[in-house]
Design a protein around this motif. Structure first.
Motif, PDB file in Angstrom:
ATOM      1  N   TYR A  21      51.418  13.975  13.032  1.00  0.00           N
ATOM      2  CA  TYR A  21      50.297  13.700  12.137  1.00  0.00           C
ATOM      3  C   TYR A  21      50.747  13.179  10.783  1.00  0.00           C
ATOM      4  O   TYR A  21      49.996  12.510  10.079  1.00  0.00           O
ATOM      5  N   TYR A 200      57.010  29.641  13.203  1.00  0.00           N
ATOM      6  CA  TYR A 200      58.251  28.875  13.334  1.00  0.00           C
ATOM      7  C   TYR A 200      58.904  29.288  14.645  1.00  0.00           C
ATOM      8  O   TYR A 200      58.760  30.421  15.093  1.00  0.00           O
ATOM      9  N   ALA A 201      59.665  28.377  15.208  1.00  0.00           N
ATOM     10  CA  ALA A 201      60.462  28.745  16.376  1.00  0.00           C
ATOM     11  C   ALA A 201      61.763  29.329  15.868  1.00  0.00           C
ATOM     12  O   ALA A 201      62.524  28.652  15.188  1.00  0.00           O
ATOM     13  N   SER A 202      62.018  30.597  16.182  1.00  0.00           N
ATOM     14  CA  SER A 202      63.233  31.228  15.653  1.00  0.00           C
ATOM     15  C   SER A 202      64.434  30.813  16.498  1.00  0.00           C
ATOM     16  O   SER A 202      64.304  30.447  17.665  1.00  0.00           O
TER      17      SER A 202
ATOM     18  N   ARG B 327      67.825  10.553  16.122  1.00  0.00           N
ATOM     19  CA  ARG B 327      67.317  11.904  16.292  1.00  0.00           C
ATOM     20  C   ARG B 327      68.061  12.699  17.365  1.00  0.00           C
ATOM     21  O   ARG B 327      68.473  13.832  17.136  1.00  0.00           O
ATOM     22  N   VAL B 353      65.170  29.909  11.434  1.00  0.00           N
ATOM     23  CA  VAL B 353      64.156  29.111  12.121  1.00  0.00           C
ATOM     24  C   VAL B 353      64.461  27.635  11.929  1.00  0.00           C
ATOM     25  O   VAL B 353      65.026  27.225  10.926  1.00  0.00           O
ATOM     26  N   VAL B 354      64.069  26.853  12.943  1.00  0.00           N
ATOM     27  CA  VAL B 354      64.281  25.414  12.917  1.00  0.00           C
ATOM     28  C   VAL B 354      62.914  24.749  12.820  1.00  0.00           C
ATOM     29  O   VAL B 354      61.994  25.128  13.533  1.00  0.00           O
ATOM     30  N   GLN B 356      60.025  22.342  13.639  1.00  0.00           N
ATOM     31  CA  GLN B 356      59.688  21.647  14.878  1.00  0.00           C
ATOM     32  C   GLN B 356      58.894  20.375  14.608  1.00  0.00           C
ATOM     33  O   GLN B 356      58.684  19.565  15.500  1.00  0.00           O
ATOM     34  N   ASN B 357      58.411  20.211  13.381  1.00  0.00           N
ATOM     35  CA  ASN B 357      57.622  19.037  13.039  1.00  0.00           C
ATOM     36  C   ASN B 357      57.624  18.872  11.520  1.00  0.00           C
ATOM     37  O   ASN B 357      58.055  19.773  10.800  1.00  0.00           O
ATOM     38  N   PRO B 358      57.164  17.724  11.015  1.00  0.00           N
ATOM     39  CA  PRO B 358      57.238  17.483   9.573  1.00  0.00           C
ATOM     40  C   PRO B 358      56.520  18.516   8.721  1.00  0.00           C
ATOM     41  O   PRO B 358      56.939  18.781   7.603  1.00  0.00           O
ATOM     42  N   SER B 359      55.448  19.133   9.241  1.00  0.00           N
ATOM     43  CA  SER B 359      54.778  20.101   8.372  1.00  0.00           C
ATOM     44  C   SER B 359      55.636  21.348   8.219  1.00  0.00           C
ATOM     45  O   SER B 359      55.705  21.940   7.140  1.00  0.00           O
ATOM     46  N   GLN B 360      56.332  21.735   9.267  1.00  0.00           N
ATOM     47  CA  GLN B 360      57.249  22.871   9.137  1.00  0.00           C
ATOM     48  C   GLN B 360      58.457  22.492   8.289  1.00  0.00           C
ATOM     49  O   GLN B 360      58.990  23.313   7.536  1.00  0.00           O
ATOM     50  N   SER B 363      57.341  22.900   4.903  1.00  0.00           N
ATOM     51  CA  SER B 363      57.125  24.307   4.633  1.00  0.00           C
ATOM     52  C   SER B 363      58.444  25.029   4.355  1.00  0.00           C
ATOM     53  O   SER B 363      58.533  25.873   3.466  1.00  0.00           O
ATOM     54  N   ILE B 364      59.471  24.669   5.106  1.00  0.00           N
ATOM     55  CA  ILE B 364      60.775  25.297   4.905  1.00  0.00           C
ATOM     56  C   ILE B 364      61.346  24.859   3.553  1.00  0.00           C
ATOM     57  O   ILE B 364      61.857  25.669   2.789  1.00  0.00           O
TER      58      ILE B 364
END
Lengths: 265, 507
Positions: A21, A200-202, B327, B353-354, B356-360, B363-364
């Motif tokens: 998105y 989050y995926a840990s 990637r 935590v890794v 998984q997408n741009p929003s995460q 967030s990190i």
């Protein structure tokens, strides 16, 4: 309807790999679609669906027997399944289509999932996104419930599973408010934005996800045909917005209004 | 960042005033005669002044007189916003002849009071010089006016597949000229190096009004003294940077990040070694935050927190970012590294935590970048931006906390938290003391204690924030008398009348 004892819930979560998105969408030069050579991730509504399945298990513990993720797409869609597995799904099914194949349409997807349910008869709850953010069709969940003859609860913002009575209470987002409905299992739920915030995926879970089983199937194995029934004629960017201007004085403003055809009453 | 309009604390201002910072008495204030001259060379919209005949209200001048944290407040009666280098030159020439002090101002996002007047100096804002002059998409060389906002330049080069070599929290407000003048560091320094390397040329108006045109776009140029280097980090004391030629690296095609929870601080160094070796060229950030910093960021909603079970027993956190060209390649490298870290016999990390997408991903990063804002929300921040050996990060934080404890200042109505975070990859620790209010007692407890601590480790009292007005008295902790003597001579050559950003950098 087959009578199910929902004391042991088997959840299926269909997920879709979509253009992320956050990516700025660009129409390709042939105007047949958008540039797909960009970052993809799991459709955000599907991510909410996976999260909800995992949260239901956290709430009712062993009463959830299995959480299975499924996707229909090219080989790269496996990444999306791994994300679902890292978030907490137990196993996954990948219905693989060639990279060059056109994107399946909602009806094709719904028929594929129906075939999977008929193959895996223990499934009694399907949770999926209310729409995918690439084609924004918003039809798959409803078509699927129709094809299966199951209850449906769309645009869910809260889900309560009562396994004793085989009933799920769902709060739905509707125009101007929300609506609470009670549904009998088996059931199709489509998720809305407010349902939850995906985790989050840990790291340990990502590692575990690598070892979880992924079953590979072809559409033919399920007896479904994913040939599109719709034809895309043209894809175009919306017209560019023309910016406003500043005026230095009231006279100039009045002049401009006159030029634009406005007159004093 | 600028949205944090903090109210000026009287105590704080007094605390700084008491240190005796003031503009040299030899300089003159702007008069109506001067204003008339400026009005004759500038467009009316480029002049803000409380003097007649302009008569701007004070609230128009306030944003230029006060820094964003509300710690420093000047008294300029006039702000000029020239649009061309010739206009800057004419203003400076006049000020030099009339002995009027000038404060060059970019986005005014500095943290050490370098961008606001000490007394009634003239503020020269570069905000109206905001055009990109040229961009060479093959060489990646961007030439832009000093007043271009960093974010605007990032957005300009992004569709052309390039990225600015620096990135910092204030990117939406800070200007490239100010970035260069203060030699800003930030989040990409580990990967792309400092501005001393990536700035290829500068256009500078010298304190007598002369225009020094070194706006070249050469990667290699060994012809005599490299004068532009003097202006990088001079904080506007030697001249006004009006344009910058800067090398922009190709944009990474893929980025990812992870946040790792560590059981002990002792594991940070071995982890850094392992990460550097295994990720090599795709490692683009290695950021550190201690438990207090993390908890404060979470408390003030700066990014989604990790699960409770994951942070349990973590003494500190490390954020690792990768950026690379492909990637699949990058993910494979990162995954191999993470697997190795988790499956080691004596793991360096608890978990992590890794994204998984741009929003995460955002967030990190929010957990790390949001610490500054979180501390401002929690209380009044004493900020120390120091360079010390990475191995001593925790000692520095602990020593400061113990010292405050021994003075009886670690209590809810005095010092609430002592926080450490920063750019581990560059040896840059942000040591922040979060207090209920700015008081002389706390200031006295912190200084010179922290500076002496830094000196003991042969560190720098200012790693990336600069000296400004705040740390002139502390310069000697990091630079010896010979160095400071030379700096003063250089200042004298460029600016014999001392009109350029008086009272900053050198006392």
């Amino acid at each position: 309807m087959r009578p199910t004892s929902a004391r042991f819930l088997n959840i299926l979560v269909p997920v879709k790999r979509a253009v992320d998105y956050a990516v700025k969408i660009r129409v390709n030069s042939q105007q047949t679609g958008v540039d797909l050579n960009v970052k993809h991730s799991m459709n955000p509504f599907d991510e909410i669906a996976v999260e909800e399945a995992v949260r239901i298990r956290e709430r009712i513990k062993d009463e959830v027997k299995s959480i299975r993720a499924v996707t229909i797409g090219p080989s790269k869609s496996l990444d999306t399944l791994r994300t679902a597995l890292a978030m907490g799904a137990d196993s996954a099914i990948h219905v693989e289509v060639p990279e060059s194949a056109p994107a399946p349409e909602p009806l094709g997807v719904a028929k594929t999932i129906r075939a999977l349910v008929e193959k895996n008869k223990e499934i009694d709850l399907i949770i999926l996104g209310k729409q995918a953010i690439d084609d924004d069709a918003g039809q798959t969940g409803q078509m699927l419930a129709g094809l299966l003859g199951w209850s449906q609860a769309t645009f869910a913002s809260k889900v309560d599973v009562d396994t004793k009575n085989n009933v799920v209470t769902v709060l739905r987002e509707i125009d101007g408010g929300s609506e609470e409905i009670k549904c009998k299992l088996p059931l199709v739920i489509t998720t809305d934005l407010r349902l939850n915030e995906p985790r989050y995926a840990s790291l340990p879970n990502i590692m575990k996800a690598k070892k979880k089983p992924v079953e590979k199937l072809k559409p033919e194995d399920l007896g479904v045909d994913l040939t599109p029934m719709l034809e895309t004629i043209k894809v175009a960017e919306p017209p560019k917005r023309v910016g406003g201007g500043k005026v230095e004085s009231v006279e100039e403003l009045v002049g401009k209004l006159k030029d634009a055809g406005f007159t004093a009453v | 960042m600028l949205s944090l309009a903090l109210r000026t604390s009287r105590t704080a201002l007094n605390a700084y005033r008491s240190r005796g910072i003031h503009a040299p008495a030899s300089l003159n204030a702007v008069t109506e005669t001067d204003l008339a001259h400026f009005a004759s060379i500038l467009a009316p919209s480029s002049v803000i002044s409380s003097l007649a005949p302009v008569n701007s209200p004070t609230d128009e001048l306030d944003p230029f007189n006060q820094d964003w944290m509300g710690r420093f407040k000047g008294n300029a009666n006039t702000v000029l916003k020239p649009k061309t280098v010739q206009e800057v030159s004419q203003i400076v020439k006049w000020c030099n002849e009339r002995r009027i002090g000038i404060v060059p101002q970019g986005g005014n996002t500095g943290l050490v009071g370098g961008s606001v007047p000490i007394g009634n100096e003239l503020v020269l804002s570069l905000a109206n010089m905001n055009k990109v002059r040229s961009f060479d998409p093959v060489a990646g060389i961007l030439v832009a006016d000093a007043g271009c906002i960093l974010q605007a330049l990032t957005d300009y080069v992004a569709p052309l597949d390039h990225v600015m070599p620096l990135d910092l929290g204030a990117k939406g407000s800070c200007q490239i000229g100010g970035n260069v003048a203060t030699n800003a560091g930030g989040l990409r320094l580990l990967r792309y190096g400092s501005l001393h390397g990536s700035v290829l040329g500068l256009e500078v108006v010298l304190p007598d009004g002369t225009i020094l045109d070194q706006l070249t776009t050469l990667r290699k140029d060994n012809t005599g003294y490299d004068l532009k280097q003097l202006f990088i980090g001079a904080e506007g004391t030697l001249g006004i940077i009006t344009a910058v030629s800067i090398l922009t690296p190709p944009a990474p095609q893929a980025t990812s990040n992870v946040i790792l929870a560590l059981p002990h601080f002792d594991n940070v160094l071995p982890l850094f070694q392992t990460v550097k070796r295994d990720l090599s060229e795709i490692l683009s950030a290695f950021e550190f935050l201690d438990r207090t910093a993390y908890d404060l960021a979470v408390k003030h909603g700066q990014g989604k927190a990790l699960d409770e079970s994951e942070v349990e027993g973590a003494q500190c956190f490390v954020l690792v970012e990768t950026s690379g060209g492909r990637r699949e390649h990058d993910e494979e490298k990162l995954n191999d590294l993470l697997e190795k870290l988790l499956e080691a016999d004596e793991p360096l990390i608890n978990t992590g935590v890794v994204s998984q997408n741009p929003s995460q991903f955002e967030s990190i990063w929010g957990l790390r970048e949001g610490v500054t804002e979180a501390i401002s929300k929690e209380g009044k921040a004493y900020k120390y931006d120091i360079s010390v050996p990475v191995a001593t990060f925790k000692d520095c934080v602990d020593a400061t906390r113990d010292h405050l404890e021994s003075k009886g200042l670690m209590r809810p109505d005095a010092v609430k938290y002592v926080v450490g975070y920063g750019h581990c990859g560059d040896g840059n620790l942000h040591l922040n003391v979060c207090a209920a209010a700015y008081t002389q007692e706390i200031a006295d407890a912190l200084e010179p204690f922290i500076y002496e601590l830094v000196q003991k480790h042969r560190g720098s009292v200012s790693a990336e924030h600069g000296i400004g007005a705040m740390k002139t008295h502390a310069l000697h902790y990091s630079k010896d008398a010979v160095s400071i003597g030379l700096m003063k001579q250089i200042k004298g050559i460029f600016d014999p009348n001392g009109i350029m950003n008086p009272g900053k950098v050198l006392e």
